[in-house]
Write an enzyme that holds these catalytic residues in place. Sequence first.
Site, PDB file in Angstrom:
ATOM      1  N   CYS A 114      -3.202   7.385  16.713  1.00 52.69           N
ATOM      2  CA  CYS A 114      -3.082   7.452  15.245  1.00 52.69           C
ATOM      3  C   CYS A 114      -4.003   8.498  14.625  1.00 52.69           C
ATOM      4  O   CYS A 114      -3.813   8.888  13.482  1.00 52.69           O
ATOM      5  CB  CYS A 114      -3.340   6.083  14.635  1.00 52.69           C
ATOM      6  SG  CYS A 114      -2.130   4.874  15.164  1.00 52.69           S
ATOM      7  N   HIS A 254      -5.056   7.202   7.239  1.00 51.33           N
ATOM      8  CA  HIS A 254      -4.024   6.722   8.156  1.00 51.33           C
ATOM      9  C   HIS A 254      -3.525   5.367   7.646  1.00 51.33           C
ATOM     10  O   HIS A 254      -4.307   4.536   7.183  1.00 51.33           O
ATOM     11  CB  HIS A 254      -4.590   6.595   9.570  1.00 51.33           C
ATOM     12  CG  HIS A 254      -3.666   5.869  10.491  1.00 51.33           C
ATOM     13  ND1 HIS A 254      -2.338   6.228  10.608  1.00 51.33           N
ATOM     14  CD2 HIS A 254      -3.851   4.794  11.295  1.00 51.33           C
ATOM     15  CE1 HIS A 254      -1.759   5.398  11.454  1.00 51.33           C
ATOM     16  NE2 HIS A 254      -2.652   4.509  11.883  1.00 51.33           N
ATOM     17  N   ASN A 284       3.258   1.572  10.061  1.00 52.14           N
ATOM     18  CA  ASN A 284       2.300   2.468  10.709  1.00 52.14           C
ATOM     19  C   ASN A 284       3.090   3.478  11.546  1.00 52.14           C
ATOM     20  O   ASN A 284       3.655   3.121  12.582  1.00 52.14           O
ATOM     21  CB  ASN A 284       1.357   1.621  11.583  1.00 52.14           C
ATOM     22  CG  ASN A 284       0.337   2.455  12.332  1.00 52.14           C
ATOM     23  OD1 ASN A 284       0.440   3.682  12.380  1.00 52.14           O
ATOM     24  ND2 ASN A 284      -0.638   1.788  12.932  1.00 52.14           N
TER      25      ASN A 284
HETATM   26  N1  ACO Z   1       3.882 -13.244  11.870  1.00 52.78           N
HETATM   27  C1  ACO Z   1       3.269 -14.432  11.714  1.00 52.78           C
HETATM   28  N2  ACO Z   1       2.108 -14.733  12.306  1.00 52.78           N
HETATM   29  C2  ACO Z   1       1.549 -13.804  13.096  1.00 52.78           C
HETATM   30  C3  ACO Z   1       2.146 -12.548  13.309  1.00 52.78           C
HETATM   31  C4  ACO Z   1       3.357 -12.277  12.663  1.00 52.78           C
HETATM   32  N3  ACO Z   1       3.998 -11.104  12.782  1.00 52.78           N
HETATM   33  N4  ACO Z   1       1.364 -11.831  14.140  1.00 52.78           N
HETATM   34  C5  ACO Z   1       0.300 -12.592  14.435  1.00 52.78           C
HETATM   35  N5  ACO Z   1       0.405 -13.787  13.811  1.00 52.78           N
HETATM   36  C6  ACO Z   1      -0.507 -14.929  13.856  1.00 52.78           C
HETATM   37  C7  ACO Z   1      -1.407 -14.895  15.068  1.00 52.78           C
HETATM   38  O1  ACO Z   1      -0.752 -15.489  16.174  1.00 52.78           O
HETATM   39  C8  ACO Z   1      -2.582 -15.698  14.602  1.00 52.78           C
HETATM   40  O2  ACO Z   1      -2.277 -17.060  14.697  1.00 52.78           O
HETATM   41  P1  ACO Z   1      -3.387 -18.140  15.181  1.00 52.78           P
HETATM   42  O3  ACO Z   1      -4.472 -18.051  14.129  1.00 52.78           O
HETATM   43  O4  ACO Z   1      -2.627 -19.397  15.184  1.00 52.78           O
HETATM   44  O5  ACO Z   1      -3.822 -17.642  16.535  1.00 52.78           O
HETATM   45  C9  ACO Z   1      -2.681 -15.368  13.104  1.00 52.78           C
HETATM   46  O6  ACO Z   1      -1.384 -14.842  12.742  1.00 52.78           O
HETATM   47  C10 ACO Z   1      -3.764 -14.367  12.754  1.00 52.78           C
HETATM   48  O7  ACO Z   1      -3.651 -13.258  13.617  1.00 52.78           O
HETATM   49  P2  ACO Z   1      -4.679 -12.045  13.561  1.00 52.78           P
HETATM   50  O8  ACO Z   1      -4.310 -11.040  14.600  1.00 52.78           O
HETATM   51  O9  ACO Z   1      -6.085 -12.565  13.544  1.00 52.78           O
HETATM   52  O10 ACO Z   1      -4.339 -11.477  12.113  1.00 52.78           O
HETATM   53  P3  ACO Z   1      -5.079 -10.363  11.284  1.00 52.78           P
HETATM   54  O11 ACO Z   1      -5.435 -10.862   9.969  1.00 52.78           O
HETATM   55  O12 ACO Z   1      -6.163  -9.673  12.080  1.00 52.78           O
HETATM   56  O13 ACO Z   1      -3.898  -9.281  11.063  1.00 52.78           O
HETATM   57  C11 ACO Z   1      -3.174  -7.175  11.996  1.00 52.78           C
HETATM   58  C12 ACO Z   1      -3.283  -8.695  12.164  1.00 52.78           C
HETATM   59  C13 ACO Z   1      -2.256  -6.896  10.830  1.00 52.78           C
HETATM   60  C14 ACO Z   1      -2.639  -6.601  13.282  1.00 52.78           C
HETATM   61  C15 ACO Z   1      -4.595  -6.584  11.720  1.00 52.78           C
HETATM   62  O14 ACO Z   1      -5.517  -7.142  12.612  1.00 52.78           O
HETATM   63  C16 ACO Z   1      -4.658  -5.074  11.834  1.00 52.78           C
HETATM   64  O15 ACO Z   1      -4.073  -4.355  11.047  1.00 52.78           O
HETATM   65  N6  ACO Z   1      -5.462  -4.569  12.786  1.00 52.78           N
HETATM   66  C17 ACO Z   1      -5.805  -3.136  12.891  1.00 52.78           C
HETATM   67  C18 ACO Z   1      -4.652  -2.308  13.334  1.00 52.78           C
HETATM   68  C19 ACO Z   1      -5.118  -0.884  13.542  1.00 52.78           C
HETATM   69  O16 ACO Z   1      -5.849  -0.302  12.763  1.00 52.78           O
HETATM   70  N7  ACO Z   1      -4.717  -0.281  14.666  1.00 52.78           N
HETATM   71  C20 ACO Z   1      -5.191   1.043  15.002  1.00 52.78           C
HETATM   72  C21 ACO Z   1      -4.129   2.032  14.820  1.00 52.78           C
HETATM   73  S1  ACO Z   1      -2.771   1.739  15.857  1.00 52.78           S
HETATM   74  C22 ACO Z   1      -2.715   3.029  17.052  1.00 52.78           C
HETATM   75  O17 ACO Z   1      -3.625   3.767  17.261  1.00 52.78           O
HETATM   76  C23 ACO Z   1      -1.492   3.107  17.836  1.00 52.78           C
END
Ligand code: ACO
Length: 328
Positions: A114, A254, A284
């Site tokens: 990214c 980004h 993304n």
């Molecule tokens: N729908 C419903 N529930 C979901 C989903 C979904 N699509 N995905 C995960 N959950 C659930 C999980 O199972 C978890 O449930 P649990 O608490 O029962 O275990 C709960 O939701 C919370 O999950 P988290 O992963 O802790 O959620 P978070 O608030 O962290 O959000 C997200 C997730 C959106 C992925 C966030 O962490 C994020 O944006 N992270 C950074 C991404 C990023 O910057 N990546 C780098 C660039 S990508 C690249 O380089 C290719």
Amino acid sequence: MPLKSRITGTGAYVPERILANVDLEKKVDTSDEWIYERSGIRERRIVRKGESNSDMCLEASKMALEAAGTGPEEIDLIIVATMSGDMPMPSTAAILQDKLDARNAAAFDINAACSGFVYGLSVADNFIKTGASKKLLLVGSELNSRFLDWQDRSTCVLFGDGAGAVVLEPTRGSKGILSTDLYSDGSMWDYVCLPGGGSSHPPTRQTIKERLHFIKMRGSETFKVAVRTLEKLVVDTLLKNNVKVSDLAMLIPHQANLRIIQATAKRLNLPMSKVALNMEKYGNTSSASIPIALDEVVRAGRIKKGDYVMLEAFGSGLTWASALIRWG
Ligand code: ACO
């Protein structure tokens, strides 16, 4: 005045097909509310059957060349930032060179996930500043949808397809790219990765069964590092250039997660009206998100000559990078 590089044309392309959160509700156990609240994404674009990464590069590049008033034969170097190229070899840049008929250009890809576009901008800037390139085409393009596990709700809801491109040329004025800063911490390589298909795990029945050919992400760990890192990145870049946060006309981050962007803006005391956003429509798009957003703000007239514009990115590697531009 020493040589600098300036962006003389921008272009962007996203596929026609829209995949909305409500459509994903039918594929995996998720909801529009969860996706929108946790990420800021409402829908994303997905390529049609037979459409390739280099096809997207071509459309974005044609627009950027037209905006720069330049023909493909004038380009001496093509760099494509991508982690989802047409094939491991040749480079997608080489395939784009053929499709564009840019017969005088050298061509190579870079992969910083990214952060790829900003890494590419830094490479491009150095080619121009040293006089090694006079007219350069830089593309950030990703076909993420073919590397997504459509059974994994924690990743498949986040990514989309698209491409953005810029043309860079030398200048000697006060405007142009003022600085680029690149960072990485490979100790967190497995926070966001696509383990299968490379030489560590070439395709076998077993790797396919284990679904190693899809993007894996430790989302919440990555989120925390991103929030911590991005504020410092922007502050350091501004300090180095003697520019205040209040002097910034536009931050083009980004587009991984709206909450990451809001947290960075809040810590910087930067109003969200000065932040470019497009993840609601496109998700993304990895290395394409910044050049697509840049093209959107340029075409909407949201940045004018002399404005300070900051690009910042964070992604797999982990990598992070910034670029400060005096527009014009
Ligand atoms: N729908 C419903 N529930 C979901 C989903 C979904 N699509 N995905 C995960 N959950 C659930 C999980 O199972 C978890 O449930 P649990 O608490 O029962 O275990 C709960 O939701 C919370 O999950 P988290 O992963 O802790 O959620 P978070 O608030 O962290 O959000 C997200 C997730 C959106 C992925 C966030 O962490 C994020 O944006 N992270 C950074 C991404 C990023 O910057 N990546 C780098 C660039 S990508 C690249 O380089 C290719």
